[in-house]
Design an enzyme around this catalytic site. Structure first.
Site, mmCIF file in Angstrom:
data_model
loop_
_atom_site.group_PDB
_atom_site.id
_atom_site.type_symbol
_atom_site.label_atom_id
_atom_site.label_comp_id
_atom_site.label_asym_id
_atom_site.label_seq_id
_atom_site.Cartn_x
_atom_site.Cartn_y
_atom_site.Cartn_z
ATOM 1 N N GLU A 282 0.789 -1.216 -0.069
ATOM 2 C CA GLU A 282 -0.007 -0.258 -0.076
ATOM 3 C C GLU A 282 0.880 1.273 -0.086
ATOM 4 O OE1 GLU A 282 -3.157 -0.179 -0.286
ATOM 5 O OE2 GLU A 282 -2.970 -2.323 -0.705
ATOM 6 N N TRP A 285 1.681 1.935 -3.375
ATOM 7 C CA TRP A 285 0.510 2.301 -4.327
ATOM 8 C C TRP A 285 0.543 4.022 -3.957
ATOM 9 C CZ3 TRP A 285 -2.459 1.232 -8.054
ATOM 10 C CH2 TRP A 285 -2.840 -0.086 -8.356
ATOM 11 N N TRP A 313 -21.036 11.381 -19.599
ATOM 12 C CA TRP A 313 -21.250 11.572 -17.982
ATOM 13 C C TRP A 313 -22.525 12.243 -17.947
ATOM 14 C CZ3 TRP A 313 -18.116 8.466 -15.267
ATOM 15 C CH2 TRP A 313 -16.708 8.346 -15.829
ATOM 16 N N ASN A 348 -10.615 2.896 3.157
ATOM 17 C CA ASN A 348 -10.403 2.708 1.621
ATOM 18 C C ASN A 348 -11.341 1.783 0.973
ATOM 19 O OD1 ASN A 348 -8.527 2.824 -0.852
ATOM 20 N ND2 ASN A 348 -8.500 0.487 -0.335
ATOM 21 N N TRP A 366 -15.767 11.582 -12.672
ATOM 22 C CA TRP A 366 -15.000 11.251 -11.767
ATOM 23 C C TRP A 366 -14.359 12.615 -10.853
ATOM 24 C CZ3 TRP A 366 -9.907 12.953 -12.353
ATOM 25 C CH2 TRP A 366 -9.502 12.795 -13.475
ATOM 26 N N TRP A 389 -9.274 7.968 -8.128
ATOM 27 C CA TRP A 389 -10.603 8.374 -8.639
ATOM 28 C C TRP A 389 -10.573 7.686 -9.863
ATOM 29 C CZ3 TRP A 389 -15.453 9.478 -7.284
ATOM 30 C CH2 TRP A 389 -15.691 9.624 -6.376
HETATM 31 P P1 FAD Z 1 -3.438 1.990 5.166
HETATM 32 O O1 FAD Z 1 -4.362 1.113 4.577
HETATM 33 O O2 FAD Z 1 -3.054 2.035 6.583
HETATM 34 O O3 FAD Z 1 -2.086 2.120 4.076
HETATM 35 C C1 FAD Z 1 -1.037 2.988 4.613
HETATM 36 C C2 FAD Z 1 -0.667 4.065 3.586
HETATM 37 O O4 FAD Z 1 -0.436 3.862 2.425
HETATM 38 C C3 FAD Z 1 -1.895 5.226 3.623
HETATM 39 O O5 FAD Z 1 -1.649 5.868 4.539
HETATM 40 C C4 FAD Z 1 -1.364 5.892 2.437
HETATM 41 O O6 FAD Z 1 -0.334 6.647 2.344
HETATM 42 C C5 FAD Z 1 -1.029 4.549 1.413
HETATM 43 N N1 FAD Z 1 -2.172 3.940 0.429
HETATM 44 C C6 FAD Z 1 -3.109 2.957 0.837
HETATM 45 N N2 FAD Z 1 -3.826 2.847 -0.056
HETATM 46 C C7 FAD Z 1 -3.261 3.641 -1.237
HETATM 47 C C8 FAD Z 1 -3.776 3.695 -2.466
HETATM 48 N N3 FAD Z 1 -4.889 3.121 -2.919
HETATM 49 N N4 FAD Z 1 -3.400 4.929 -3.349
HETATM 50 C C9 FAD Z 1 -2.554 5.510 -2.741
HETATM 51 N N5 FAD Z 1 -1.701 5.330 -1.509
HETATM 52 C C10 FAD Z 1 -2.363 4.466 -0.619
HETATM 53 N N6 FAD Z 1 -5.168 8.510 -0.146
HETATM 54 C C11 FAD Z 1 -4.723 9.681 0.238
HETATM 55 O O7 FAD Z 1 -3.647 9.714 1.069
HETATM 56 N N7 FAD Z 1 -5.020 10.712 -0.201
HETATM 57 C C12 FAD Z 1 -6.237 10.935 -0.924
HETATM 58 O O8 FAD Z 1 -6.717 11.823 -1.190
HETATM 59 C C13 FAD Z 1 -6.727 9.592 -1.271
HETATM 60 N N8 FAD Z 1 -8.013 9.822 -2.266
HETATM 61 C C14 FAD Z 1 -8.560 8.509 -2.471
HETATM 62 C C15 FAD Z 1 -9.688 8.476 -3.373
HETATM 63 C C16 FAD Z 1 -10.322 7.408 -3.875
HETATM 64 C C17 FAD Z 1 -11.664 7.380 -4.699
HETATM 65 C C18 FAD Z 1 -9.750 6.262 -3.411
HETATM 66 C C19 FAD Z 1 -10.669 4.968 -3.807
HETATM 67 C C20 FAD Z 1 -8.787 6.075 -2.346
HETATM 68 C C21 FAD Z 1 -8.065 7.038 -1.935
HETATM 69 N N9 FAD Z 1 -6.816 7.339 -1.280
HETATM 70 C C22 FAD Z 1 -6.234 8.521 -1.005
HETATM 71 C C23 FAD Z 1 -6.337 6.087 -0.952
HETATM 72 C C24 FAD Z 1 -6.476 5.377 0.173
HETATM 73 O O9 FAD Z 1 -8.067 5.167 0.276
HETATM 74 C C25 FAD Z 1 -6.100 6.006 1.265
HETATM 75 O O10 FAD Z 1 -4.588 6.079 1.150
HETATM 76 C C26 FAD Z 1 -6.256 5.285 2.778
HETATM 77 O O11 FAD Z 1 -7.639 4.827 2.858
HETATM 78 C C27 FAD Z 1 -5.751 5.801 4.125
HETATM 79 O O12 FAD Z 1 -5.980 5.103 5.110
HETATM 80 P P2 FAD Z 1 -4.949 4.472 6.053
HETATM 81 O O13 FAD Z 1 -3.740 5.403 6.162
HETATM 82 O O14 FAD Z 1 -5.321 3.711 7.050
HETATM 83 O O15 FAD Z 1 -4.174 3.344 4.817
#
Ligand code: FAD
Length: 484
Positions: A282, A285, A313, A348, A366, A389
């Site tokens: 993650e 990602w 859209w 997420n 989106w 997105w």
């Molecule tokens: P954890 O599951 O603990 O993951 C650890 C870290 O990994 C996160 O803090 C984050 O930095 C990174 N990470 C995890 N999943 C993703 C992912 N899919 N993409 C990129 N990085 C990821 N994340 C943001 O930080 N900012 C946003 O603006 C953002 N917008 C999103 C919009 C949509 C529509 C979706 C589906 C996802 C988005 N995310 C975004 C990705 C993700 O949802 C969040 O990073 C995550 O939910 C943060 O929670 P956590 O810190 O507990 O994640």
């Protein structure tokens, strides 16, 4: 290159941006090690980000994070100088005023920031001062992880393989214990004059119990996650009703903790296994999103896959409002949108469900959802938000296929089987039995009556019918394929 008017007392200016921490901060570390007095600066740049000015929730976080950084700097003999305006003018002007020996900062990757910073660097160097930039936000720079022919990766799995191969021993930089402050006599704005906090109404009151912005809060969160959750991350990360993820995203966005610190802490403190490996992916990602933004700089505005430029859209103001307010009549969607509004964060799994719902069930562009998230998320991040997105909408890199349309009822039943998440955020339907919680309209009327729910009075009818919405979305997609 150095300016002839420098003296031994000429300071190094450290420009803080998305690196609001003392430890593992390469720009700050270099300044302290130069032996010169150090001036720490943060600029609220009203000019550069344009439509990507920090949203309301981000501004709330920024306020608290800056306060925390200033306190940390004061504890080691420094302080944070606050200035507002066009960063180009503020930074170059201050470098001149101070006759600074050098200006150091950690790099940002947003297209507008890159364009601005390139100009600032050139102007500072032209004026005869040193300007040096560092990597403080990523495991690896976007230009360091490339395919064999030097191009960017467009698919995540090979990207992550290449990234991981470049990460071995991580040497973290310590936080300075003492700062030789060079800011005496410099004007600093009062943080409160920046009006970053909401007042009337104070819609952020629900943020305070959930978050502790700042470096200390970030490390507390990281420590607790590594100790209690990380080994189970793989099994629990999809369940929004429990605290199974790290919630580090806003701390990472504002740079209160670096991804290198997170990676290193998890590798050192969590036993190898699927929990640890999935979590590190993650973090991958996040890096992949930054790589995409760096190499495709119109990612926040334009479809990565240009065939989506012809997508039909739709936009319905009323349906959009219902989505933003958590009143769609689909409990898992509404729970997510209310969690977002009340805490500035959403799980997420639920982000994917609500984004799919907006782009597929409601057939909305989106970019509407991206904007709403930008304003309401405390972790709003141009790279991750736009990449995610586009990923959900199907228009992005290595994206979920458009025809994969989440069914919000079965998603709810699968990932919130106990109903804890929905009951917490949509309390008006909490009395429904688990079996009917995710589709209140389909419950027998006596079951609804027993739970005290009249649809349309206590909880809305569904904004769209799932089956019809799915058909409409598939037809829209087919028209695109036909046109292509
Ligand atoms: P954890 O599951 O603990 O993951 C650890 C870290 O990994 C996160 O803090 C984050 O930095 C990174 N990470 C995890 N999943 C993703 C992912 N899919 N993409 C990129 N990085 C990821 N994340 C943001 O930080 N900012 C946003 O603006 C953002 N917008 C999103 C919009 C949509 C529509 C979706 C589906 C996802 C988005 N995310 C975004 C990705 C993700 O949802 C969040 O990073 C995550 O939910 C943060 O929670 P956590 O810190 O507990 O994640």
């Amino acid at each position: 290159m150095s300016n002839s008017s420098h003296s031994a007392s000429s300071p190094v200016l450290v420009w803080f941006r998305q690196d609001l921490r003392l430890a593992d901060n390469p720009a700050l570390n270099a300044a302290v090690h130069s032996g010169a007095p150090v001036v720490c600066l943060y600029v609220l740049d009203d000019a550069t980000p344009g439509r990507w000015m920090p949203g309301g929730a981000s501004r709330w976080w920024l306020h608290h994070s800056l306060k925390s950084l200033d306190q940390s700097l004061q504890a080691i003999g420094g302080r944070l100088v606050l200035r507002r305006g066009d960063a180009l003018k503020v930074v170059t002007g201050l470098a001149q005023e101070l006759q600074a020996r050098a200006v150091y900062w950690n790099r940002c990757y947003e297209p507008y920031a890159r364009a601005r910073d390139t100009k600032i660097k050139a102007q500072i160097r032209d004026a005869g001062y040193e300007a040096e930039t560092f990597n403080g936000s990523l495991m690896r720079e976007p230009w360091e992880v490339t395919t064999k022919d030097g191009g960017p990766y467009r698919v995540y799995t090979p990207y992550f393989r290449a990234l991981s191969a470049q990460i071995d021993d991580i040497a973290l930089l310590p936080a300075p214990q003492k700062l030789n402050d060079g800011s005496a006599g410099l004007h600093s704005d009062g943080l409160t004059t920046w009006d970053l906090l909401p007042t009337a109404p104070d819609w952020a009151s629900g943020f305070t119990p959930v978050w502790t912005p700042g470096e200390t809060g970030a490390h507390k969160r990281l420590g607790a996650f590594a100790a209690k959750c990380a080994s189970q991350y793989d099994a629990k990360r999809n369940l929004p009703g429990i605290a199974g993820t790290s919630r580090l995203s806003p701390h990472l966005h504002f740079g209160e903790v670096s991804p290198r610190q997170v990676w290193s802490h998890v590798v050192s403190n969590v036993a190898p296994g699927s929990g640890r490996e999935t979590f590190l992916k993650e973090i991958g990602w996040r890096e992949f999103s930054y790589s995409l933004l760096y190499h495709f700089d119109d990612l926040p505005e334009s479809n990565y896959q240009s065939k989506f430029n012809d997508f039909p859209w739709d936009f319905d103001e009323n349906a959009f409002k219902r989505w933003t307010r958590g009143q769609t009549g689909y409990p898992i969607v509404d729970a997510g949108m209310r969690q977002l509004w009340q805490t500035g964060w959403m799980h997420n799994r639920v982000r994917m469900i609500v984004a799919s719902f907006l782009t597929k069930h409601l057939l909305m562009d989106w970019r509407r959802g991206e904007e709403w998230f930008w304003d309401t998320l405390v972790d709003a991040d141009l790279a991750s938000n736009s990449a995610s997105w586009q990923w959900v909408a199907g228009s992005g890199a290595d994206a979920a296929p458009y025809f994969r349309i989440f069914n919000p009822v079965t998603q709810g039943e699968k990932f919130d089987a106990s109903g804890d998440y929905v009951r917490h955020w949509v309390p008006e339907i909490a009395a429904l039995p688990d079996k009917h919680l995710h589709a209140p309209w389909a419950a027998p009327s006596d079951v609804r009556a027993k739970a005290g729910i009249v649809l349309g009075r206590d909880y809305p009818h569904p904004v769209v019918d799932h089956g019809k919405a799915r058909e409409r979305a598939l037809a829209a997609y087919a028209s695109l394929k036909d046109a292509a």
